[in-house]
Design a protein around this motif. Sequence first.
Motif, PDB file in Angstrom:
ATOM      1  N   UNK A  58      30.729 -22.879  11.403  1.00 47.00           N
ATOM      2  CA  UNK A  58      29.263 -22.911  11.257  1.00 47.00           C
ATOM      3  C   UNK A  58      28.795 -22.583   9.846  1.00 47.00           C
ATOM      4  N   UNK A  59      29.666 -22.701   8.852  1.00 47.79           N
ATOM      5  CA  UNK A  59      29.273 -22.330   7.483  1.00 47.79           C
ATOM      6  C   UNK A  59      28.291 -23.310   6.869  1.00 47.79           C
ATOM      7  N   UNK A  60      28.227 -24.537   7.396  1.00 45.71           N
ATOM      8  CA  UNK A  60      27.307 -25.527   6.852  1.00 45.71           C
ATOM      9  C   UNK A  60      25.949 -25.454   7.521  1.00 45.71           C
ATOM     10  N   UNK A  61      25.446 -26.602   7.916  1.00 44.11           N
ATOM     11  CA  UNK A  61      24.104 -26.690   8.496  1.00 44.11           C
ATOM     12  C   UNK A  61      23.956 -25.850   9.758  1.00 44.11           C
ATOM     13  N   UNK A  62      25.043 -25.651  10.481  1.00 41.35           N
ATOM     14  CA  UNK A  62      24.965 -24.988  11.786  1.00 41.35           C
ATOM     15  C   UNK A  62      24.707 -23.488  11.717  1.00 41.35           C
ATOM     16  N   UNK A  63      24.594 -22.921  10.543  1.00 38.31           N
ATOM     17  CA  UNK A  63      24.106 -21.540  10.423  1.00 38.31           C
ATOM     18  C   UNK A  63      22.893 -21.469   9.503  1.00 38.31           C
ATOM     19  N   UNK A  64      22.295 -22.639   9.219  1.00 31.79           N
ATOM     20  CA  UNK A  64      21.227 -22.701   8.209  1.00 31.79           C
ATOM     21  C   UNK A  64      19.997 -23.468   8.720  1.00 31.79           C
ATOM     22  N   UNK A  65      19.819 -23.478  10.037  1.00 33.90           N
ATOM     23  CA  UNK A  65      18.691 -24.201  10.613  1.00 33.90           C
ATOM     24  C   UNK A  65      17.500 -23.268  10.809  1.00 33.90           C
ATOM     25  N   UNK A  66      16.473 -23.748  11.506  1.00 35.62           N
ATOM     26  CA  UNK A  66      15.316 -22.919  11.825  1.00 35.62           C
ATOM     27  C   UNK A  66      15.616 -21.963  12.979  1.00 35.62           C
ATOM     28  N   UNK A  67      16.777 -22.082  13.563  1.00 39.89           N
ATOM     29  CA  UNK A  67      17.260 -21.181  14.615  1.00 39.89           C
ATOM     30  C   UNK A  67      16.374 -21.256  15.858  1.00 39.89           C
ATOM     31  N   UNK A  68      15.959 -22.480  16.148  1.00 38.15           N
ATOM     32  CA  UNK A  68      15.189 -22.746  17.353  1.00 38.15           C
ATOM     33  C   UNK A  68      15.885 -23.817  18.190  1.00 38.15           C
ATOM     34  N   UNK A 261      12.455 -18.899   4.303  1.00 39.49           N
ATOM     35  CA  UNK A 261      12.226 -17.641   3.593  1.00 39.49           C
ATOM     36  C   UNK A 261      12.019 -16.523   4.605  1.00 39.49           C
ATOM     37  N   UNK A 262      12.452 -15.327   4.252  1.00 38.32           N
ATOM     38  CA  UNK A 262      12.310 -14.145   5.109  1.00 38.32           C
ATOM     39  C   UNK A 262      11.479 -13.106   4.367  1.00 38.32           C
ATOM     40  N   UNK A 263      10.448 -12.583   5.045  1.00 39.94           N
ATOM     41  CA  UNK A 263       9.618 -11.525   4.461  1.00 39.94           C
ATOM     42  C   UNK A 263       9.540 -10.368   5.457  1.00 39.94           C
ATOM     43  N   UNK A 284       5.399 -26.848   9.644  1.00 37.06           N
ATOM     44  CA  UNK A 284       6.035 -25.600   9.255  1.00 37.06           C
ATOM     45  C   UNK A 284       6.043 -24.622  10.420  1.00 37.06           C
ATOM     46  N   UNK A 285       7.077 -23.784  10.449  1.00 36.56           N
ATOM     47  CA  UNK A 285       7.181 -22.692  11.399  1.00 36.56           C
ATOM     48  C   UNK A 285       6.935 -21.369  10.689  1.00 36.56           C
ATOM     49  N   UNK A 286       6.337 -20.421  11.401  1.00 33.70           N
ATOM     50  CA  UNK A 286       6.303 -19.018  10.984  1.00 33.70           C
ATOM     51  C   UNK A 286       6.671 -18.223  12.226  1.00 33.70           C
ATOM     52  N   UNK A 287       7.783 -17.461  12.142  1.00 34.35           N
ATOM     53  CA  UNK A 287       8.381 -16.885  13.347  1.00 34.35           C
ATOM     54  C   UNK A 287       8.675 -15.400  13.137  1.00 34.35           C
ATOM     55  N   UNK A 294      10.143 -14.960   9.450  1.00 32.89           N
ATOM     56  CA  UNK A 294      10.709 -16.002   8.596  1.00 32.89           C
ATOM     57  C   UNK A 294       9.918 -17.287   8.749  1.00 32.89           C
ATOM     58  N   UNK A 295       9.972 -18.132   7.719  1.00 33.11           N
ATOM     59  CA  UNK A 295       9.139 -19.317   7.675  1.00 33.11           C
ATOM     60  C   UNK A 295       9.882 -20.468   7.016  1.00 33.11           C
ATOM     61  N   UNK A 296       9.515 -21.662   7.401  1.00 28.87           N
ATOM     62  CA  UNK A 296      10.115 -22.874   6.861  1.00 28.87           C
ATOM     63  C   UNK A 296       9.667 -24.055   7.713  1.00 28.87           C
ATOM     64  N   UNK A 297      10.027 -25.252   7.362  1.00 25.67           N
ATOM     65  CA  UNK A 297      11.092 -25.557   6.455  1.00 25.67           C
ATOM     66  C   UNK A 297      10.657 -26.724   5.577  1.00 25.67           C
ATOM     67  N   UNK A 298      11.315 -26.882   4.446  1.00 18.92           N
ATOM     68  CA  UNK A 298      11.080 -28.033   3.588  1.00 18.92           C
ATOM     69  C   UNK A 298      11.885 -29.229   4.112  1.00 18.92           C
ATOM     70  N   UNK A 299      11.629 -30.383   3.544  1.00 18.42           N
ATOM     71  CA  UNK A 299      12.384 -31.590   3.910  1.00 18.42           C
ATOM     72  C   UNK A 299      12.385 -32.505   2.698  1.00 18.42           C
TER      73      UNK A 299
END
Length: 561
Positions: A58-68, A261-263, A284-287, A294-299
């Motif tokens: 999962x080092x690629x996209x599979x750990x870098x999504x919006x996690x939804x 991004x995470x705040x 965009x999501x804000x979760x 955390x918020x995102x995402x660009x495309x």
Amino acid sequence: MNALAGISTLDRDKYFSAVTTTTFDVLVIGGGIMGAGIALDAATRGLKVLLVEKQDFAAGTSSRSTKLIHGGLRYLKNFEIGLVRTVASERKVLHRNAPHLVLPEPMLIPILKNASYGYWATKAGLTLYDFLGNVEAPERHRMLDKKATVNQEPLLNPEKLQGAGCFVEFRTDDGRLTMEVLKTARNSGAVCLNYCELNCFTYDEEKQLNGAELQDKLTGNNYLVKAQCVINATGPWSAKLMQQDDQKRISELIHTKGVHLVVPFQKFPLKQSVYFDIPGGRMLFAIPRYDVTYLGTTDTPFTGNLENPTVEKEDVTYLLAEINNMFSGVNLKASDVVSSWAGVRVLLYEANKKPSEISRKDEIFTSASGLITVAGGKLTGYRKLAEQVVNKTLEMHFPENRQTSRTAKIKLAGGDFENADAVKAFLKSCQEIAHIHKYVPETMAYLVRTYGINTKAILKEACRLKAENLAPENRLLQAEICYTIQNEGVTNLSDFLIRRTGKLYFERETIAAILPTVKAAFQKILNLGNDEIEKQETEFQKHYEAAVAFKNESKNAMVSA
């Protein structure tokens, strides 16, 4: 179970020495969610499976999504009804099979003044969404007027609002979900190896694929492996492997980058998740997530380093501007961002279209040599696409095997609970143990939502470590590390702190305090020398700094407590 099946770092030498004497039915290249799903589906249909991943799982996209785990509401804009039907219905399957990890997440979609989608268009879309996903009554959408919307989420800018739609998605940890699918595949007999790279394919006299040469990246040793079928499930690397098999092949795939991004939660104290339209066709999501939001995402089009996509200042400026425009009084700045990540998607090429306009449909390619490539897969729909890939595999190579997919009803590792209430009951029992052993109750909640029923194994190991006179929380942390090394292929600090636990993304500011305990546990369990553990720390430091590199600060470095 296959005697080789396992994902223990302590047994890597045994796995590698044995795979060269085994002829596999299927060799899966790629250890992200698609590769994991294919390995599970194939193994549960009686095929002998080897999965390899050149990085960590999962080092690629599979750990870098919006996690939804989301049903693709925005795909309705492109009239991709079939895709929405698939992913919307898959949410229920994943929630049932991993109730500790896939959790309901109420989502608010604001209806804005002068927007392209008003009240009735939003209601129609959500109604169709409920229908396609066969959503049950308690989770069907509700429409809110302006007053109710502001009450539900006071941070939304009231000057822009007309109302909102409220519906339910599901949140998860994408890296954890991939890991649980891999462990379930392992339990069904699949052999899964990380840090194992494809050197080259091998062919028979008729130029048909019959295996591959692989390299153990930890030792440098090369191994020849025989397989009747080879499946390319490498996501952003798919085109590269297709061209490696057929040098005349012209790529039909493009890459786009998504940034999150995470705040701190106190800087952006959302009461609930919000999903909103912005100019240009993006949403965009804000979760809110525990102590952060955390918020995102660009495309945006991407042509950079696939292994290490970076978050640029332009990405941060763009996201924060849109968030500040939508939410009143927030006024987020780049200095407020405590962590970030970037992921790369692979999309099917469509001429004259912006990334946000390109279809998210999936495709299965077959080369003249027999290489099967899957492209365009998504976290939510991985299981159904894996089923289609294995169907194709059986059709091409094993026509006598008429077994159908069983994965819709297979509980994932850690998810052996009857329902969500059973998860709560298990958590309660774990918190009673925490009280006895003086563990922090919040740690129990973290362990259960991360490892599910396998929290039992971690607590058992922590009890064994009691004789070593460690502080309770350090004992529990060492037990967790031990579990991930023995059961999840963790080989280094980055594997643990980034992909197995998500600490780099969601608890970055706590890492310095726990790092000495983490390093000591790795040295002890893996018998590492000082030079090796320092090398691992240096490598992790790069990721630690990259998470806020866009700030260009001189003191992003981690200082161990």
